[in-house]
Design a protein around this motif. Structure first.
Motif, PDB file in Angstrom:
ATOM      1  N   ALA A  66       0.836  -1.206   0.000  1.00  0.00           N
ATOM      2  CA  ALA A  66       0.000   0.000   0.000  1.00  0.00           C
ATOM      3  C   ALA A  66       0.868   1.253   0.000  1.00  0.00           C
ATOM      4  CB  ALA A  66      -0.926   0.000   1.213  1.00  0.00           C
ATOM      5  N   ALA A  67       1.949   1.248   0.761  1.00  0.00           N
ATOM      6  CA  ALA A  67       2.841   2.408   0.817  1.00  0.00           C
ATOM      7  C   ALA A  67       3.462   2.679  -0.553  1.00  0.00           C
ATOM      8  CB  ALA A  67       3.930   2.181   1.869  1.00  0.00           C
ATOM      9  N   GLU A  68       3.922   1.631  -1.221  1.00  0.00           N
ATOM     10  CA  GLU A  68       4.482   1.791  -2.569  1.00  0.00           C
ATOM     11  C   GLU A  68       3.429   2.306  -3.545  1.00  0.00           C
ATOM     12  OE1 GLU A  68       7.912  -1.456  -3.285  1.00  0.00           O
ATOM     13  OE2 GLU A  68       5.957  -2.314  -2.778  1.00  0.00           O
ATOM     14  N   ARG A  69       2.217   1.767  -3.450  1.00  0.00           N
ATOM     15  CA  ARG A  69       1.126   2.188  -4.334  1.00  0.00           C
ATOM     16  C   ARG A  69       0.798   3.664  -4.119  1.00  0.00           C
ATOM     17  NH1 ARG A  69      -3.777   2.758  -2.881  1.00  0.00           N
ATOM     18  NH2 ARG A  69      -3.738   1.266  -1.166  1.00  0.00           N
ATOM     19  N   GLU A  70       0.733   4.077  -2.868  1.00  0.00           N
ATOM     20  CA  GLU A  70       0.421   5.471  -2.561  1.00  0.00           C
ATOM     21  C   GLU A  70       1.511   6.417  -3.073  1.00  0.00           C
ATOM     22  OE1 GLU A  70      -2.347   6.781  -1.487  1.00  0.00           O
ATOM     23  OE2 GLU A  70      -3.387   4.935  -0.962  1.00  0.00           O
ATOM     24  N   ALA A  71       2.776   6.021  -2.960  1.00  0.00           N
ATOM     25  CA  ALA A  71       3.868   6.849  -3.471  1.00  0.00           C
ATOM     26  C   ALA A  71       3.723   7.051  -4.981  1.00  0.00           C
ATOM     27  CB  ALA A  71       5.222   6.224  -3.149  1.00  0.00           C
ATOM     28  N   LEU A  72       3.335   5.993  -5.684  1.00  0.00           N
ATOM     29  CA  LEU A  72       3.159   6.089  -7.134  1.00  0.00           C
ATOM     30  C   LEU A  72       1.922   6.916  -7.481  1.00  0.00           C
ATOM     31  CD1 LEU A  72       3.987   5.378 -10.010  1.00  0.00           C
ATOM     32  CD2 LEU A  72       2.721   3.227  -9.755  1.00  0.00           C
ATOM     33  N   GLU A  73       0.777   6.603  -6.851  1.00  0.00           N
ATOM     34  CA  GLU A  73      -0.460   7.311  -7.179  1.00  0.00           C
ATOM     35  C   GLU A  73      -0.394   8.788  -6.825  1.00  0.00           C
ATOM     36  OE1 GLU A  73      -3.546   3.580  -6.392  1.00  0.00           O
ATOM     37  OE2 GLU A  73      -3.608   5.310  -5.054  1.00  0.00           O
ATOM     38  N   GLU A  74       0.108   9.099  -5.634  1.00  0.00           N
ATOM     39  CA  GLU A  74       0.058  10.475  -5.150  1.00  0.00           C
ATOM     40  C   GLU A  74       1.249  11.323  -5.568  1.00  0.00           C
ATOM     41  OE1 GLU A  74      -2.780   9.860  -1.271  1.00  0.00           O
ATOM     42  OE2 GLU A  74      -0.716  10.505  -0.931  1.00  0.00           O
ATOM     43  N   ALA A  75       2.431  10.706  -5.693  1.00  0.00           N
ATOM     44  CA  ALA A  75       3.636  11.475  -6.003  1.00  0.00           C
ATOM     45  C   ALA A  75       4.277  11.094  -7.328  1.00  0.00           C
ATOM     46  CB  ALA A  75       4.664  11.300  -4.878  1.00  0.00           C
ATOM     47  N   GLY A  76       3.790  10.052  -7.977  1.00  0.00           N
ATOM     48  CA  GLY A  76       4.407   9.605  -9.223  1.00  0.00           C
ATOM     49  C   GLY A  76       5.799   9.051  -9.010  1.00  0.00           C
ATOM     50  N   ALA A  77       6.058   8.542  -7.800  1.00  0.00           N
ATOM     51  CA  ALA A  77       7.392   8.060  -7.433  1.00  0.00           C
ATOM     52  C   ALA A  77       7.442   6.536  -7.424  1.00  0.00           C
ATOM     53  CB  ALA A  77       7.772   8.586  -6.050  1.00  0.00           C
ATOM     54  N   THR A  78       8.470   6.001  -8.059  1.00  0.00           N
ATOM     55  CA  THR A  78       8.770   4.581  -7.944  1.00  0.00           C
ATOM     56  C   THR A  78      10.135   4.471  -7.279  1.00  0.00           C
ATOM     57  OG1 THR A  78       9.731   4.511 -10.164  1.00  0.00           O
ATOM     58  CG2 THR A  78       7.417   3.875  -9.959  1.00  0.00           C
ATOM     59  N   GLY A  79      10.342   3.363  -6.584  1.00  0.00           N
ATOM     60  CA  GLY A  79      11.605   3.223  -5.888  1.00  0.00           C
ATOM     61  C   GLY A  79      11.668   1.954  -5.079  1.00  0.00           C
ATOM     62  N   VAL A  80      12.431   2.030  -4.002  1.00  0.00           N
ATOM     63  CA  VAL A  80      12.716   0.870  -3.174  1.00  0.00           C
ATOM     64  C   VAL A  80      12.350   1.177  -1.726  1.00  0.00           C
ATOM     65  CG1 VAL A  80      14.559  -0.652  -2.340  1.00  0.00           C
ATOM     66  CG2 VAL A  80      14.637   0.253  -4.675  1.00  0.00           C
ATOM     67  N   VAL A  81      11.529   0.311  -1.128  1.00  0.00           N
ATOM     68  CA  VAL A  81      11.235   0.433   0.295  1.00  0.00           C
ATOM     69  C   VAL A  81      12.442  -0.105   1.048  1.00  0.00           C
ATOM     70  CG1 VAL A  81       9.797  -0.383   2.194  1.00  0.00           C
ATOM     71  CG2 VAL A  81       8.736   0.262   0.026  1.00  0.00           C
ATOM     72  N   ASP A  82      12.940   0.685   1.984  1.00  0.00           N
ATOM     73  CA  ASP A  82      14.120   0.278   2.745  1.00  0.00           C
ATOM     74  C   ASP A  82      13.754  -0.377   4.074  1.00  0.00           C
ATOM     75  OD1 ASP A  82      17.114   0.409   3.182  1.00  0.00           O
ATOM     76  OD2 ASP A  82      16.390   1.515   4.936  1.00  0.00           O
ATOM     77  N   ARG A  83      12.898   0.300   4.851  1.00  0.00           N
ATOM     78  CA  ARG A  83      12.591  -0.216   6.186  1.00  0.00           C
ATOM     79  C   ARG A  83      11.319   0.433   6.716  1.00  0.00           C
ATOM     80  NH1 ARG A  83      16.120   3.780   6.287  1.00  0.00           N
ATOM     81  NH2 ARG A  83      16.039   5.389   7.882  1.00  0.00           N
ATOM     82  N   LEU A  84      10.715  -0.241   7.681  1.00  0.00           N
ATOM     83  CA  LEU A  84       9.575   0.312   8.405  1.00  0.00           C
ATOM     84  C   LEU A  84      10.121   1.287   9.444  1.00  0.00           C
ATOM     85  CD1 LEU A  84       6.497   0.240   9.086  1.00  0.00           C
ATOM     86  CD2 LEU A  84       7.060  -1.562  10.744  1.00  0.00           C
ATOM     87  N   LEU A  85       9.646   2.526   9.391  1.00  0.00           N
ATOM     88  CA  LEU A  85      10.071   3.527  10.369  1.00  0.00           C
ATOM     89  C   LEU A  85       9.258   3.426  11.653  1.00  0.00           C
ATOM     90  CD1 LEU A  85      10.477   6.579   7.986  1.00  0.00           C
ATOM     91  CD2 LEU A  85      12.301   5.218   9.027  1.00  0.00           C
ATOM     92  N   GLY A  86       8.026   2.970  11.525  1.00  0.00           N
ATOM     93  CA  GLY A  86       7.187   2.829  12.699  1.00  0.00           C
ATOM     94  C   GLY A  86       5.716   2.785  12.331  1.00  0.00           C
ATOM     95  N   ILE A  87       4.905   2.544  13.334  1.00  0.00           N
ATOM     96  CA  ILE A  87       3.451   2.531  13.188  1.00  0.00           C
ATOM     97  C   ILE A  87       2.935   3.645  14.081  1.00  0.00           C
ATOM     98  CG2 ILE A  87       1.347   1.190  13.443  1.00  0.00           C
ATOM     99  CD1 ILE A  87       3.175  -1.345  13.207  1.00  0.00           C
TER     100      ILE A  87
END
Length: 161
Positions: free
Chosen positions: A73-94
């Motif tokens: 979902a985080a990757e999808r939101e980055a693409l939909e909202e910011a047009g960004a593709t990339g690499v998830v590195d780590r969970l920062l927190g909840i």
């Protein structure tokens, strides 16, 4: 006038789609977001304009779809909202927001490519901009203080050479 009508229609569709979002057992809506870093130095992040006020900046993020993993979902939101593709590195927190009844999984995300035209640039006239971390905290502090804490956590995790 037509542009504003299109924008209003798109926002309504987004709100209707939010009904299908998922909730935790304790009733908090599940969300995912990315701190979109320009590179591995983690000195600059990409912020996007808010759909409610285009003069305000926010971190890309949104609801987790039923059956979807938070990282997807985080990757999808980055693409939909910011047009960004990339690499998830780590969970920062909840992060929980009792006022908005949400629980958000926030990931560090290294941007590899920015699309020239992306879903929300067209439908919502969404803008994006790179900010040094301190500037990002300043623009977020007035209306999105919880998102400032995302950056603070990321800064606390940075390894200095």
């Amino acid at each position: 006038m037509s542009g504003e009508t299109d924008r209003s229609s798109t926002i309504k569709i987004m709100k209707d789609a939010a009904v299908a979002r998922t909730y935790d057992a304790d009733g908090l809506r599940r969300r995912a977001a990315c701190l979109c870093f320009k590179d591995r130095t983690e000195k600059e992040i990409l912020l996007i304009s808010s759909t409610h006020d285009v003069e305000k900046w926010i971190v890309p993020g949104g609801g987790i779809d039923p059956g979807e993993e938070s990282v997807v979902a985080a990757e999808r939101e980055a693409l939909e909202e910011a047009g960004a593709t990339g690499v998830v590195d780590r969970l920062l927190g909840i992060f929980e927001n009792k006022e908005k009844n949400t629980r958000t999984w926030v990931y560090a995300f290294y941007v590899v490519h920015l699309e020239d035209h992306w879903t929300e640039s067209k439908s919502l006239d969404r803008r994006r901009q790179w900010f040094p971390l301190n500037d990002a905290k300043k623009v977020l502090s007035a209306h999105k203080p919880l998102q400032v804490s995302y950056i603070n956590v990321a800064e606390g995790m940075q390894i200095t050479p």
